[in-house]
Design a protein around this motif. Structure first.
Motif, mmCIF file in Angstrom:
data_model
loop_
_atom_site.group_PDB
_atom_site.id
_atom_site.type_symbol
_atom_site.label_atom_id
_atom_site.label_comp_id
_atom_site.label_asym_id
_atom_site.label_seq_id
_atom_site.Cartn_x
_atom_site.Cartn_y
_atom_site.Cartn_z
ATOM 1 N N PHE A 36 0.817 -0.889 -0.096
ATOM 2 C CA PHE A 36 -0.090 -0.227 0.528
ATOM 3 C C PHE A 36 0.568 1.420 -0.026
ATOM 4 O O PHE A 36 0.928 2.121 -0.710
ATOM 5 C CB PHE A 36 -0.710 -0.290 1.656
ATOM 6 C CG PHE A 36 -1.610 0.979 1.296
ATOM 7 C CD1 PHE A 36 -2.244 1.389 0.291
ATOM 8 C CD2 PHE A 36 -1.452 1.506 2.435
ATOM 9 C CE1 PHE A 36 -3.772 2.981 0.850
ATOM 10 C CE2 PHE A 36 -2.291 2.740 2.996
ATOM 11 C CZ PHE A 36 -3.017 3.364 2.016
ATOM 12 N N LYS A 86 -3.271 4.308 7.540
ATOM 13 C CA LYS A 86 -4.043 2.603 7.200
ATOM 14 C C LYS A 86 -4.649 2.249 8.253
ATOM 15 O O LYS A 86 -3.252 1.504 9.191
ATOM 16 C CB LYS A 86 -3.013 2.360 6.204
ATOM 17 C CG LYS A 86 -3.122 0.705 6.064
ATOM 18 C CD LYS A 86 -2.265 -0.131 5.025
ATOM 19 C CE LYS A 86 -1.921 -1.673 5.076
ATOM 20 N NZ LYS A 86 -1.232 -2.467 4.235
ATOM 21 N N PRO A 126 -7.169 0.053 3.628
ATOM 22 C CA PRO A 126 -7.394 -0.253 1.697
ATOM 23 C C PRO A 126 -8.126 -1.812 1.136
ATOM 24 O O PRO A 126 -8.791 -1.854 0.745
ATOM 25 C CB PRO A 126 -5.587 -0.441 1.590
ATOM 26 C CG PRO A 126 -5.076 0.184 3.352
ATOM 27 C CD PRO A 126 -6.164 0.387 3.671
#
Length: 223
Positions: free
Chosen positions: A13, A99, A120
């Motif tokens: 990511f 995240k 995500p």
């Protein structure tokens, strides 16, 4: 003046965010504790450094508070993610995106002052599930627990009809934001614009309303 970004954590990511920002011409500082990952981004990011971002002095030496936006993309180490975010908040970073691994992690990040929390893997899972369940849904973006934006492929049921004929807002409570016809994108289409088979309709609305509209107007008989 170019915006300055810092990406902390260069896994899948974080690495993807770093690469995308660099391609858009932004100044990017790539940070990770893994020397191999940092060396991989040495020629992609503006600067790439090996650093432990849970250390306050390290962040100060990097001048982290001067960055426009810091993305914390630390992988499985939730403790490091939380500590890093806390340090960034304390140092007055203007915009922090983090995240999250799970809902508990998200709650903690929100409480300590993260400006935006992203999931995500979860979000991609939701999008893929919608694409698998319905052949009409080309893409799906969740705005909240109840509202979404979807791309729907126009089939025979709506082909040759105008927006005023379909009256989607009155009948289903949804709004058509744009219509894609090949390479052309018609933003804020008029009521008398006609839909052709194969057009892509970008629709915003409550999930229940979108599903009702899809079943009524977009489900095509097999064969």
């Amino acid at each position: 003046m170019k915006k300055q970004f810092a990406v902390i954590g260069l896994g899948r990511f974080g690495g993807s965010v770093c690469e995308s920002l660099a391609k858009q011409g932004m100044e990017v500082l790539a940070i990770d504790t893994d020397e191999d990952k940092v060396s991989k981004f040495a020629n992609i990011a503006t600067h790439a450094v090996v650093a432990n971002t849970t250390d306050e002095n390290t962040l100060q030496s990097l001048g982290i508070r001067n960055f426009d936006h810091v993305i914390v993309a630390i992988g499985d180490n939730i403790q490091s993610s939380i500590l890093t975010t806390l340090m960034l908040v304390e140092q007055g970073v203007k915009s922090i995106t983090v995240k999250a691994q799970n809902d508990y992690h998200e709650k903690v990040l929100n409480k300590i002052g993260a400006h935006r929390v992203v999931h995500p893997e979860r979000d991609m899972g939701i999008r893929i599930a919608h694409n698998i369940v319905s052949k009409n849904v080309l893409d799906y973006l969740e705005l909240s627990d109840e509202y979404s934006i979807v791309e729907l492929m126009a089939g025979k049921k709506v082909a040759g009809k105008s927006l005023v004929d379909l009256n989607i807002r009155a009948n289903y409570g949804c709004n058509i934001m744009a219509i894609k016809q090949g390479e052309e994108i018609n933003v804020s289409p008029n009521a008398d614009d006609f839909i052709q088979q194969g057009d892509i309709l970008i629709v915003i609305g409550a999930d229940t309303d979108i599903q009702r509209m899809e079943r009524s107007l977009f489900d095509e008989d097999e064969g």
